[in-house]
Design a protein around this motif. Structure first.
Motif, PDB file in Angstrom:
ATOM      1  N   GLY A 189       0.850  -1.192   0.000  1.00  0.00           N
ATOM      2  CA  GLY A 189       0.000   0.000   0.000  1.00  0.00           C
ATOM      3  C   GLY A 189       0.882   1.238   0.000  1.00  0.00           C
ATOM      4  O   GLY A 189       1.630   1.473   0.943  1.00  0.00           O
ATOM      5  N   ASP A 240       2.020  -1.403  -4.680  1.00  0.00           N
ATOM      6  CA  ASP A 240       0.704  -0.801  -4.874  1.00  0.00           C
ATOM      7  C   ASP A 240       0.263  -1.046  -6.316  1.00  0.00           C
ATOM      8  O   ASP A 240       1.085  -1.022  -7.248  1.00  0.00           O
ATOM      9  CB  ASP A 240       0.745   0.709  -4.601  1.00  0.00           C
ATOM     10  N   THR A 285      -3.058  -1.012   3.086  1.00  0.00           N
ATOM     11  CA  THR A 285      -4.041  -0.895   2.000  1.00  0.00           C
ATOM     12  C   THR A 285      -5.429  -0.551   2.534  1.00  0.00           C
ATOM     13  O   THR A 285      -6.246   0.042   1.839  1.00  0.00           O
ATOM     14  CB  THR A 285      -4.132  -2.204   1.206  1.00  0.00           C
TER      15      THR A 285
END
Length: 239
Positions: free
Chosen positions: A8, A33, A70
């Motif tokens: 993330g 990501d 995330t």
């Protein structure tokens, strides 16, 4: 050194990466990501940290910590199921708490650094010389004015016994006696005539931890006084 993967790279991942880079004992091995324009990926590329769009190939390496920022529960459960047995998985909530704590710590460090810088600026800007010693007579304070009057650099003074810097210094005696001495004259090895006041240094617990002297160059004052005396004598003679 602890190897870390950040999954993330949004604002949370960006902030986390920025803070982890300041820790010498932590190393970010990769950041992941699906959005190639995520701010965390851009920061990672600027610092030559590998970036990925999929975390699965990374779990076979030497990884001790996986941080999931995330915010996706499915991703967290997948990471939990596939992580190496030796790796710790940190969920986003804990990661955000870590970020907050690190940011707060850095905030206080910056405040302390600013205060220290201001104190040093004042310490080195005043006209009076200042020299301080610890309980062993070792110089631990020495400002620029003291450097100018003694002709000894700050680097050469700090860490030495005070008698190596000013052979006639009475600071050890002031430390032993615990008594303040005011407006005492002294001639330094450099030839500079000073008037000095000496004080014991006492901490918040009331323990004596050292002594400090504050002194002023009076060579010019003495010269002017002598000139005035001479002028007065000439005036009287003329009269």
């Amino acid at each position: 050194m602890q190897n870390i993967i950040i999954v993330g790279a949004g604002n949370g991942g960006y902030a986390l990466l920025k803070l982890i880079q300041q820790a010498e004992y932590l190393q970010v091995k990769a950041i992941v990501d699906i959005d190639e324009n995520a701010p965390g990926l851009k920061l990672a590329k600027e610092n030559n940290i590998p970036t990925y769009t999929d975390w699965k190939p990374l779990l076979n390496g030497d990884i001790q910590i996986i941080i999931d920022v995330t915010g996706n529960k499915e991703v967290f459960h997948e990471l939990l199921a596939n992580r190496p047995a030796t790796a710790v998985l940190i969920p986003g909530e804990i990661a955000n708490l870590i970020v907050s704590l690190l940011e707060e710590k850095n905030k206080y460090i910056n405040i302390i650094d600013q205060k220290k810088m201001m104190q040093e600026l004042i310490f080195n800007s005043i006209e009076e010389g200042m020299i301080g010693i610890d309980d062993q007579g070792i110089v631990n304070l020495f400002n620029k004015s003291a450097e100018k009057m003694t002709h000894i650099s700050v680097d050469n003074a700090i860490g030495k016994h005070v008698h190596e810097v000013i052979s006639l210094s009475e600071l050890p005696r002031v430390f032993d006696s615990g008594r303040v001495e005011l407006n005492k004259e002294l001639i330094l090895e450099s030839g500079t005539k000073i008037v000095t006041s000496r004080y014991p240094m006492i901490d918040e617990a009331g323990k004596q931890v050292g002594a400090i002297a504050v002194f002023k160059d009076i060579s010019e004052v003495v010269r002017l006084a002598e000139e005035i005396t001479n002028l007065t004598e000439i005036q009287k003679m003329l009269e």
